[in-house]
Motif scaffolding. Structure first.
Motif, PDB file in Angstrom:
ATOM      1  N   SER A 101      -4.625   6.025   0.713  1.00 41.57           N
ATOM      2  CA  SER A 101      -5.302   6.504  -0.488  1.00 41.57           C
ATOM      3  C   SER A 101      -6.087   5.439  -1.236  1.00 41.57           C
ATOM      4  N   GLY A 102      -5.832   4.174  -0.956  1.00 46.34           N
ATOM      5  CA  GLY A 102      -6.484   3.109  -1.724  1.00 46.34           C
ATOM      6  C   GLY A 102      -5.686   2.737  -2.966  1.00 46.34           C
ATOM      7  N   LYS A 103      -4.457   3.217  -3.050  1.00 44.49           N
ATOM      8  CA  LYS A 103      -3.578   2.874  -4.170  1.00 44.49           C
ATOM      9  C   LYS A 103      -2.466   1.979  -3.658  1.00 44.49           C
ATOM     10  N   ALA A 104      -2.036   1.048  -4.505  1.00 47.76           N
ATOM     11  CA  ALA A 104      -1.012   0.089  -4.087  1.00 47.76           C
ATOM     12  C   ALA A 104      -0.324  -0.499  -5.308  1.00 47.76           C
ATOM     13  N   THR A 105       0.733  -1.268  -5.037  1.00 49.02           N
ATOM     14  CA  THR A 105       1.450  -2.009  -6.063  1.00 49.02           C
ATOM     15  C   THR A 105       1.307  -3.490  -5.762  1.00 49.02           C
ATOM     16  N   VAL A 106       0.997  -4.287  -6.785  1.00 53.37           N
ATOM     17  CA  VAL A 106       0.861  -5.737  -6.614  1.00 53.37           C
ATOM     18  C   VAL A 106       2.256  -6.335  -6.440  1.00 53.37           C
TER      19      VAL A 106
ATOM     20  N   ARG B 229       0.832  -1.203   0.000  1.00 53.08           N
ATOM     21  CA  ARG B 229       0.000   0.000   0.000  1.00 53.08           C
ATOM     22  C   ARG B 229       0.863   1.248   0.000  1.00 53.08           C
ATOM     23  N   ASP B 230       0.355   2.316  -0.622  1.00 51.82           N
ATOM     24  CA  ASP B 230       1.036   3.600  -0.543  1.00 51.82           C
ATOM     25  C   ASP B 230       1.036   4.039   0.920  1.00 51.82           C
TER      26      ASP B 230
ATOM     27  N   SER C  24      -8.741 -10.606  -4.169  1.00 51.50           N
ATOM     28  CA  SER C  24      -8.616  -9.983  -5.498  1.00 51.50           C
ATOM     29  C   SER C  24      -9.912  -9.302  -5.943  1.00 51.50           C
ATOM     30  N   ARG C  25     -11.052  -9.703  -5.386  1.00 52.54           N
ATOM     31  CA  ARG C  25     -12.316  -9.053  -5.741  1.00 52.54           C
ATOM     32  C   ARG C  25     -12.401  -7.625  -5.226  1.00 52.54           C
ATOM     33  N   GLU C  26     -11.494  -7.250  -4.320  1.00 51.05           N
ATOM     34  CA  GLU C  26     -11.471  -5.891  -3.772  1.00 51.05           C
ATOM     35  C   GLU C  26     -10.626  -4.933  -4.618  1.00 51.05           C
ATOM     36  N   ILE C  27     -10.032  -5.435  -5.675  1.00 53.96           N
ATOM     37  CA  ILE C  27      -9.290  -4.581  -6.601  1.00 53.96           C
ATOM     38  C   ILE C  27     -10.290  -3.944  -7.550  1.00 53.96           C
ATOM     39  N   LEU C  28     -10.316  -2.631  -7.565  1.00 50.07           N
ATOM     40  CA  LEU C  28     -11.301  -1.891  -8.355  1.00 50.07           C
ATOM     41  C   LEU C  28     -10.823  -1.609  -9.766  1.00 50.07           C
TER      42      LEU C  28
ATOM     43  N   ASN D 291     -10.366  -1.324  -2.646  1.00 50.62           N
ATOM     44  CA  ASN D 291     -11.344  -0.901  -1.661  1.00 50.62           C
ATOM     45  C   ASN D 291     -10.653  -0.800  -0.305  1.00 50.62           C
ATOM     46  N   VAL D 292     -10.489   0.416   0.215  1.00 55.80           N
ATOM     47  CA  VAL D 292      -9.757   0.607   1.475  1.00 55.80           C
ATOM     48  C   VAL D 292     -10.521   0.053   2.671  1.00 55.80           C
ATOM     49  N   HIS D 293     -11.807  -0.218   2.505  1.00 58.35           N
ATOM     50  CA  HIS D 293     -12.605  -0.748   3.608  1.00 58.35           C
ATOM     51  C   HIS D 293     -12.662  -2.273   3.572  1.00 58.35           C
ATOM     52  N   ALA D 294     -11.948  -2.875   2.646  1.00 60.20           N
ATOM     53  CA  ALA D 294     -11.932  -4.336   2.533  1.00 60.20           C
ATOM     54  C   ALA D 294     -11.146  -4.946   3.686  1.00 60.20           C
ATOM     55  N   ALA D 295     -11.464  -6.176   3.995  1.00 63.39           N
ATOM     56  CA  ALA D 295     -10.697  -6.901   5.008  1.00 63.39           C
ATOM     57  C   ALA D 295      -9.292  -7.138   4.468  1.00 63.39           C
ATOM     58  N   ALA D 296      -8.309  -6.763   5.234  1.00 61.94           N
ATOM     59  CA  ALA D 296      -6.917  -6.923   4.819  1.00 61.94           C
ATOM     60  C   ALA D 296      -6.151  -7.629   5.927  1.00 61.94           C
TER      61      ALA D 296
END
Length: 93
Positions: free
Chosen positions: A28-33, A8-9, A85-89, A54-59
């Motif tokens: 921010s909800g941005k990240a690198t795989v 995550r950023d 992976s379903r939380e990737i928009l 989705n920043v509100h996803a379970a992580a």
């Protein structure tokens, strides 16, 4: 869905440079795989892709892994987490 490891950023600071307590910082909800590919809806994701998630996803953080595998995940271990992976928009780059 499949689990994807992302970096995550870092949390945002205020625009005035004030240092906030950790509980007041947000991501921010941005990240690198980092690891994992594929998406159940056909979205193509690969290692190194920049994504919006989705920043509100379970992580699930990698807490504890950095002591077992030193140097494998450089930087702040709190920046890394597993998400479904379903939380990737979308893929941005």
């Amino acid at each position: 869905g499949r689990w994807v490891l992302i970096k995550r950023d870092p949390p945002h600071q205020t625009e005035f440079g004030l240092e906030l307590p950790d509980s007041q910082k947000y991501r921010s909800g941005k990240a690198t795989v980092v690891s994992g590919t594929g998406h159940p809806d056909g979205l193509e994701i690969s290692v190194g892709d920049r994504i919006v998630y989705n920043v509100h996803a379970a992580a699930t953080t990698i807490e504890g892994l950095e002591s077992r595998y030193p140097g494998l995940y450089p930087g702040d271990p709190n920046d890394y987490c597993f998400i479904d992976s379903r939380e990737i928009l979308m893929v941005t780059e």
